[in-house]
Design a protein around this motif. Sequence first.
Motif, short mmCIF file in Angstrom:
data_model
loop_
_atom_site.label_atom_id
_atom_site.label_comp_id
_atom_site.label_asym_id
_atom_site.label_seq_id
_atom_site.Cartn_x
_atom_site.Cartn_y
_atom_site.Cartn_z
N PHE A 68 20.54 10.52 68.80
CA PHE A 68 19.33 10.84 68.02
C PHE A 68 18.35 9.67 68.08
O PHE A 68 17.14 9.86 68.25
CB PHE A 68 19.69 11.14 66.57
CG PHE A 68 20.16 12.55 66.31
CD1 PHE A 68 19.48 13.64 66.82
CD2 PHE A 68 21.29 12.78 65.53
CE1 PHE A 68 19.90 14.95 66.58
CE2 PHE A 68 21.73 14.09 65.28
CZ PHE A 68 21.03 15.17 65.80
N LYS A 69 18.88 8.46 67.95
CA LYS A 69 18.02 7.27 67.97
C LYS A 69 17.43 7.03 69.37
O LYS A 69 16.23 6.78 69.52
CB LYS A 69 18.82 6.05 67.52
CG LYS A 69 17.99 4.78 67.39
CD LYS A 69 18.82 3.64 66.81
CE LYS A 69 18.00 2.37 66.66
NZ LYS A 69 18.81 1.25 66.11
N LEU A 70 18.26 7.15 70.39
CA LEU A 70 17.81 6.85 71.75
C LEU A 70 16.81 7.88 72.27
O LEU A 70 15.88 7.54 73.01
CB LEU A 70 19.02 6.79 72.70
CG LEU A 70 18.69 6.35 74.13
CD1 LEU A 70 18.39 4.85 74.17
CD2 LEU A 70 19.83 6.68 75.09
N LEU A 71 16.97 9.13 71.88
CA LEU A 71 16.17 10.22 72.45
C LEU A 71 15.04 10.69 71.54
O LEU A 71 14.37 11.67 71.85
CB LEU A 71 17.09 11.40 72.77
CG LEU A 71 18.27 11.11 73.71
CD1 LEU A 71 19.19 12.31 73.82
CD2 LEU A 71 17.79 10.67 75.08
N GLY A 72 14.83 9.99 70.44
CA GLY A 72 13.84 10.43 69.45
C GLY A 72 12.41 10.47 69.95
O GLY A 72 11.56 11.12 69.33
N ASP A 73 12.13 9.80 71.08
CA ASP A 73 10.77 9.82 71.62
C ASP A 73 10.48 11.10 72.40
O ASP A 73 9.33 11.38 72.72
CB ASP A 73 10.53 8.59 72.52
CG ASP A 73 11.47 8.56 73.72
OD1 ASP A 73 12.62 9.05 73.59
OD2 ASP A 73 11.09 8.03 74.78
N ILE A 74 11.51 11.89 72.69
CA ILE A 74 11.32 13.11 73.48
C ILE A 74 11.07 14.31 72.58
O ILE A 74 10.18 15.12 72.84
CB ILE A 74 12.56 13.36 74.38
CG1 ILE A 74 12.65 12.25 75.44
CG2 ILE A 74 12.48 14.73 75.06
CD1 ILE A 74 13.88 12.32 76.31
N ILE A 75 11.85 14.42 71.52
CA ILE A 75 11.71 15.54 70.58
C ILE A 75 12.19 15.07 69.22
O ILE A 75 13.20 14.36 69.14
CB ILE A 75 12.50 16.78 71.07
CG1 ILE A 75 12.35 17.96 70.10
CG2 ILE A 75 13.95 16.46 71.31
CD1 ILE A 75 13.01 19.26 70.58
N PRO A 76 11.50 15.40 68.13
CA PRO A 76 12.00 15.01 66.80
C PRO A 76 13.31 15.74 66.48
O PRO A 76 13.63 16.77 67.08
CB PRO A 76 10.88 15.43 65.85
CG PRO A 76 10.08 16.44 66.61
CD PRO A 76 10.21 16.12 68.05
N HIS A 77 14.08 15.17 65.56
CA HIS A 77 15.39 15.73 65.22
C HIS A 77 15.50 15.99 63.72
O HIS A 77 14.61 15.64 62.95
CB HIS A 77 16.51 14.80 65.70
CG HIS A 77 16.36 13.39 65.23
ND1 HIS A 77 16.53 13.02 63.91
CD2 HIS A 77 16.04 12.24 65.90
CE1 HIS A 77 16.35 11.73 63.79
NE2 HIS A 77 16.03 11.22 64.98
N HIS A 78 16.61 16.58 63.35
CA HIS A 78 16.78 17.01 61.95
C HIS A 78 17.45 15.98 61.06
O HIS A 78 17.56 16.19 59.86
CB HIS A 78 17.57 18.33 61.91
CG HIS A 78 19.02 18.20 62.29
ND1 HIS A 78 19.96 19.16 61.95
CD2 HIS A 78 19.71 17.25 62.98
CE1 HIS A 78 21.15 18.80 62.40
NE2 HIS A 78 21.02 17.66 63.03
N LEU A 79 17.87 14.85 61.63
CA LEU A 79 18.60 13.85 60.84
C LEU A 79 17.71 13.19 59.79
O LEU A 79 16.62 12.71 60.10
CB LEU A 79 19.17 12.77 61.77
CG LEU A 79 19.85 11.58 61.08
CD1 LEU A 79 21.14 12.01 60.38
CD2 LEU A 79 20.13 10.46 62.09
N ILE A 80 18.18 13.19 58.54
CA ILE A 80 17.52 12.44 57.46
C ILE A 80 18.22 11.10 57.29
O ILE A 80 17.60 10.05 57.39
CB ILE A 80 17.54 13.25 56.14
CG1 ILE A 80 16.77 14.56 56.31
CG2 ILE A 80 16.96 12.42 55.00
CD1 ILE A 80 16.91 15.52 55.15
N THR A 81 19.53 11.12 57.06
CA THR A 81 20.32 9.89 56.96
C THR A 81 21.79 10.21 57.12
O THR A 81 22.24 11.32 56.81
CB THR A 81 20.08 9.17 55.62
OG1 THR A 81 20.84 7.95 55.59
CG2 THR A 81 20.53 10.02 54.43
N ALA A 82 22.54 9.22 57.61
CA ALA A 82 24.00 9.32 57.66
C ALA A 82 24.63 8.27 56.76
O ALA A 82 25.85 8.12 56.76
CB ALA A 82 24.48 9.16 59.10
N ASN A 83 23.80 7.56 56.01
CA ASN A 83 24.28 6.54 55.07
C ASN A 83 24.63 7.23 53.75
O ASN A 83 23.74 7.69 53.04
CB ASN A 83 23.20 5.48 54.86
CG ASN A 83 23.64 4.37 53.91
OD1 ASN A 83 24.68 4.48 53.24
ND2 ASN A 83 22.86 3.31 53.84
#
Length: 296
Positions: A68-83
Motif C-alpha cells: 500500500f505504501k510503495l504503490l500509493g502513487d498509482i492508485i489511492p487505497h482504502h487503508l486508514i491505519t493498522a496501528n
Amino acid sequence: MSMAVIATDCPDLRLLHRGKVRDMYAIPGQEDTLLMVATDRISAYDVVMADPIPGKGKVLTEISLFWFKLLGDIIPHHLITANIDEFPDVCVQYRDQLEGRSMLVKRTKVVPIECIVRGYLSGSFWSAYQKDTTVCGFKLPEGMRESDKFPEPLFTPSTKAEQGLHDENISIARMEELVGKELTTKMAEASVRLYEKAADYARSKGIIIADTKFEMGMDGDQLLLIDEVLTPDSSRFWPLDQYTPGTGQPSFDKQYLRDYLSSLDWNKQPPPPPLPPEILEKTRSRYQEAQIKLTS
C-alpha cells in the motif's frame, strides 16, 4: 510461536462477513469504516482447510501494508491505519486477537471483478494454452513453454464468485458489459501499472511475481485499491535464482500446499483432508521467506 487465530470473536463489533481468510466487522457509529482482520486460515481449490498456518495473517498484513505504501502513487487505497492504538476504543479491547493482523479501512462499494494480471504463462492459463493459443481473447505467441514470460503483462479479469464457488475468467468485453467501458479501462490500466511497479521491485529482491490479483472498490466517484495486495495468497511468487522456463516453478506461495493436496485421493470438495505438521510448517516458512525478502 503464538497460537493460531482460526476465527476472531469480537462481540461488541458486528461481524459482516467471514471469508476464506478475512473476518470483516462494522464499527458501531462509523458507517464509512470497517475492521478487516486476516486470520490464519488458508484455502486451496476454494476450500478452507481445517488446519491453520500459525502467524499467516500477520505475514499477509505486513506484506499488504508494505505494498500500500510503495504503490500509493498509482492508485489511492482504502487503508486508514493498522496501528491498533489509533483504532476506536471498541476495537482496542480485542488487542490480543487484532494486533499485527488487522486494518481499519474505508468502506467502499466493491467492484465485483477480480483484476488479474499475468506476467508469465502458468496455472490455468498454461492449461488453456495447451489446448488453444488464444486464451480469454488473447492471441498468444506459438511455441510458448510453461512459465515463459509474456511479451507484455496481460490483464485477464474474472468474476468474483461467492465463497465455495469458482471465479470465472471473462473477456474484457464482458467486463465492459458488467461494469462499463470507462471503469474497465481505469481498472485495467491501474492493475497493469501496479503489477509492473511491484514486479520490478520484487525482482530486485530476488522474487518473480508471475501473476497476481487486485480488488478495487468505489468510494463515491473515486476508485480505491482494497483488500489484500500482492501477498502469497493472491499472487504466484517464484525465486528468481531458480527460474527455469519449460516447467513448473518452485514458489513462495500456497502452491506447495496445492501440490500436496493434488497428490491425495481428494475430490477438492469439503470437507478438506487433515494437513500433516510438516506441510503446515513448510507452507508457513515459504510465506515468511517471501515477507522477509520483500519488506527488508
